[in-house]
Design an enzyme around this catalytic site. Structure first.
Site, PDB file in Angstrom:
ATOM      1  N   CYS A  54       0.807  -1.472  -0.022  1.00 16.12           N
ATOM      2  CA  CYS A  54       0.073  -0.112  -0.097  1.00 16.12           C
ATOM      3  C   CYS A  54       0.852   1.061   0.028  1.00 16.12           C
ATOM      4  O   CYS A  54       2.169   1.084  -0.044  1.00 16.12           O
ATOM      5  CB  CYS A  54      -0.899  -0.056   1.250  1.00 16.12           C
ATOM      6  SG  CYS A  54       0.076   0.117   2.754  1.00 16.12           S
TER       7      CYS A  54
ATOM      8  N   ASP B 154      11.437  25.287 -33.792  1.00 17.45           N
ATOM      9  CA  ASP B 154      12.705  25.699 -34.698  1.00 17.45           C
ATOM     10  C   ASP B 154      12.101  25.520 -35.986  1.00 17.45           C
ATOM     11  O   ASP B 154      11.093  24.806 -36.196  1.00 17.45           O
ATOM     12  CB  ASP B 154      13.658  24.796 -34.165  1.00 17.45           C
ATOM     13  CG  ASP B 154      14.945  24.781 -35.068  1.00 17.45           C
ATOM     14  OD1 ASP B 154      15.254  26.027 -35.401  1.00 17.45           O
ATOM     15  OD2 ASP B 154      15.628  23.971 -35.634  1.00 17.45           O
TER      16      ASP B 154
END
Length: 775
Positions: free
Chosen positions: A21, A451
């Protein structure tokens, strides 16, 4: 994953066993964090811990620390060793061990179910309760409460030895309390009398003055939790399908072509760079390489996400894992082992799944104190009920229900299962993310800096025009010198000029270049045949044919490059690039997602605006140096923008690293990919929109998971505390919560991007027309 060193910090991956858990996760992280200079990130879904530590802390120290916390730990074996062992064991290994563990779990669950079901039926159906039925149920329940629930008891005892409380502590106490109370009721409370019957109700009650037995809770809790664990393990196994698919692309054996022409089959681990191997039709390419002989169509879909086969011939690069769909190929290996593209992809997916989102860190903090709080609450509930004069069995039942229902499993699984499913699905779509932080950043991006060369355009350039100065050394000589100096450049412009010069005079090799130097964003220079040759972007002041050639190149959206010999302009070269077919649709989809596109390029203003106008990009920054691109990113961020940068070259690395999110094209340089948070493997800018949508879908899934996990505990714990949930119903609800969280995450594995028709270019211009490229 093994051990990596980076300066004075070492990163070690551990395989941690015994975690059940989120409280276990928090405990392991805490214990490791107590070591000097150590930080750890533990993933419940993968059972892995990624630990950063100084060299003075050894991996053995880390393993010892985890074991002292009550869990098991071991270092993953090196990939080649694992591969050899798996081959030696006939394909078994870690997957075989996992299957063996699942077989044991199934066997334990089967026996538990066979013993528990009669107890559940007799306890729930009063009409079937024959004389002394309760004693039969007690005899059947005893093995379940001890042997069937033994994994919970064992882990609870182990945690007790280390002063730790986890989900197993809650389950163990719940089973022990239910069975202990039932034993008391049978032997001392009058429930063992022949002919006793017990009505079934979802609400605890004891109106007949006889102590009730809760054997159905004693068997139902371990039955439901074991069932949930097995289903949960299978579901979590499904979220790791992407890594297993990538591992399945690896070839075990390869046929090597020796110098004599003979073939020899060897394990792929023994293949070395430079060796030539054979790829027959239908076979996978063993490793990254270059075709030296043969022509074929290659299916790269499992590596790049592109379903259309690619034609390859001599000189073409191949990626390991691709499928040869055509003729026989001879391939020279260029990378092996961890250096291959497939290995890098696998490593990136693994690294992404090892991280944590901010939401998960909050859940882990809550889980770290959750179990102790629940234990205190259960004791308080018991004391309150008894102090208020309630029946002891009702008090015990409420206490047990609180213990069982308040399992933090769902909290621990809410984020990692979603991240595993999302990063795996992203890898299948050709989008690799470095971790959950990248997904979170993707969701919030509102500006993307693009770019041009290699990003919006393909980067495959060619010379479209060559104009020599009328009173210079001549076009042939100028071209020869320009091609020679560009031999040292890796920029697409340089490669195009060198290829054009070589093709123009194939019989004469280009001369050597000395003192070569490249200035990012400007050009290159060097000494060739006694001349100082510079090839760079043209400035102002050109006259005559060179000025006219410059104007023509700019109007056609080509990139003009000036050749200077001994400082004198000798020629102007126009180089063209093609806009990627997906760039039109990518920019359009980004705008529809609310993302503002910005073009930043080192190219000239006219060329940059020609490409931007064709794609519908309004904001353009031309003549950007690498420093200029990084400054632009900082200005946008200072203005409150969430900025992503997309690039592929060394000149983009600074901007990629300085942005909120860096996105590298998969075909770009290693520097760009290393500085980026996201890599587009398939080299298609349209994948950016897919990544944004996937990120938004993933974080929405995580929010739903956490809402359910927190909401489940917020509702069920008070109900159990006031006696409105029996322990059996609480166990079923607890298991269902974890399964719902995992099931919701698994939906990401089937997510598909929705793509509309490609928009037309914004200018009435032929899409096939060559575009410009920046230095």
């Amino acid at each position: 994953m093994g051990v990596e060193a980076a300066d004075t910090v070492v990163t070690t991956d551990l395989t941690v066993g015994g975690m059940t858990c989120a409280a276990c996760v928090k405990r392991v992280e805490k214990r490791l964090g107590r070591l000097d200079g150590v930080t750890a990130t533990v993933n419940l879904a993968t059972g892995r811990a990624r630990v950063s530590h100084p060299p003075s802390v050894t991996p053995a120290d880390l393993v010892t620390t985890v074991e002292q916390a009550g869990y098991t730990a071991q270092l993953p074996e090196p990939p080649r060793q694992e591969q050899a062992q798996e081959q030696g064991k006939g394909g078994q290994g870690r997957q075989g061990e996992q299957l063996a563990r699942e077989a044991v779990q199934r066997q334990q669950l089967l026996v538990t179910a066979l013993l528990a079901l009669p107890v559940l039926v007799l306890s729930m159906v009063p009409a079937l309760q024959f004389r002394n039925w309760q004693w039969l149920c007690f005899a059947l329940a005893a093995p379940v409460a001890t042997w069937g629930a033994w994994p919970f008891h064992l882990r609870a005892l182990r945690g007790l030895r280390h002063a730790a409380a986890t989900m197993d502590t809650l389950v163990s106490l719940g089973v022990a309390a239910s069975f202990g109370w039932s034993a008391y009721a049978l032997f001392l409370g009058g429930a063992g009398e022949p002919g006793m019957t017990m009505p079934f109700t979802l609400l605890p009650s004891a109106d007949d003055g006889v102590a009730h037995v809760y054997l159905e809770a004693a068997v139902g809790v371990p039955l439901f939790v074991l069932t949930g664990r097995l289903l949960e393990a299978r579901a979590r196994h499904g979220t790791g399908q992407a890594l297993r698919s990538l591992a399945g692309l690896a070839v075990k054996d390869v046929a090597v072509r020796e110098d004599s022409g003979a073939e020899k089959v060897i394990p792929v681990a023994r293949l070395r760079v430079g060796q030539v191997f054979v790829v027959r039709p239908g076979e996978r390419v063993a490793t990254d390489g270059v075709v030296v002989e043969g022509n074929s169509a290659v299916d790269l879909s499992l590596v790049t996400g592109e379903s259309e086969p690619v034609e390859v011939g001599p000189g073409a690069g191949l990626t390991g894992g691709a499928v040869n769909a055509g003729g026989l190929l001879l391939v020279r290996a260029t990378a092996v082992g961890a250096d291959t593209r497939l290995a890098r992809i696998t490593r990136m997916v693994t690294d992404a799944q090892a991280g944590k989102a901010n939401a998960q860190r909050l859940a882990d903090e809550v889980a770290g104190v959750f179990v102790p709080v629940v234990l205190s609450l259960a004791a308080t509930v018991l004391g309150f009920w008894l102090g208020a004069g309630a029946d002891p069995q009702a008090a015990v039942t409420a206490c047990v229900a609180v213990l069982v229902v308040a399992c933090p499993c769902a909290l621990g699984l809410a984020t990692p299962t979603a991240l595993m499913a999302a990063t795996g699905r992203g890898a299948q779509l050709g989008v690799l993310v470095t971790g959950p932080q990248a997904l979170e950043a993707l969701k919030h991006v509102d500006t993307v800096v693009l770019d041009k060369t290699g990003t919006l355009t393909s980067g495959h350039m060619s010379v479209t025009a060559f104009t020599a100065a009328p009173d210079g050394i001549g076009g042939e000589a100028a071209l020869r010198l320009a091609g020679a100096v560009e031999q040292g450049s890796e920029h697409p412009l340089g490669r195009a000029i060198t290829a054009y010069a070589t093709k123009s005079a194939p019989q004469e090799p280009l001369p050597a270049v000395r003192e070569f130097a490249a200035e990012a964003g400007r050009g290159v220079r060097g000494e060739v045949d006694g001349h100082v040759v510079a090839v760079r972007s043209p400035g102002d002041g050109l006259e005559g044919p060179l000025a006219r050639a410059l104007a023509e190149a700019e109007s056609a959206a080509h990139t003009p490059v000036l050749v200077l010999v001994d400082g004198r302009p000798e020629a102007l070269v126009a180089v063209g690039d093609m806009v990627r077919p997906g760039s039109y649709r990518a920019v359009d989809r980004l705008r529809r997602l609310g993302v503002h596109p910005v073009l930043a390029t080192g190219d000239r203003e006219a060329t940059a605006r020609a490409v931007a106008g064709n794609l519908g990009i309004d904001e353009v920054h031309a003549r950007c140096t690498p420093e200029g691109k990084a400054s632009l990113v900082q200005e946008l961020r200072a203005g409150g923008r969430r900025v992503a940068v997309i690039g592929d070259g060394v000149n983009d690395a600074a901007a990629l690293a300085g942005a909120d999110l860096g996105i590298a094209m998969g075909g770009g340089t290693d520097v760009a990919i290393g500085a980026a948070d996201v890599t587009l493997v398939r080299g298609d800018i349209e994948a950016v929109a897919d990544a944004v949508r996937l990120a938004r879908r993933t974080l929405r899934t995580i929010r739903v998971n956490l809402l359910w996990a927190f909401g489940y505990n917020a509702v069920t714990v008070p109900l159990a505390a006031v006696g409105l949930l029996t322990p059996m119903v609480a166990a079923a609800a607890m298991s269902a919560s974890s399964l719902l969280v995992v099931g919701n995450s698994l939906r990401l594995r089937t997510w598909r991007p929705v793509r509309g028709p490609a928009p037309r270019p914004h200018r009435d211009r032929d899409r096939r027309r060559n575009r410009g490229g920046d230095r």
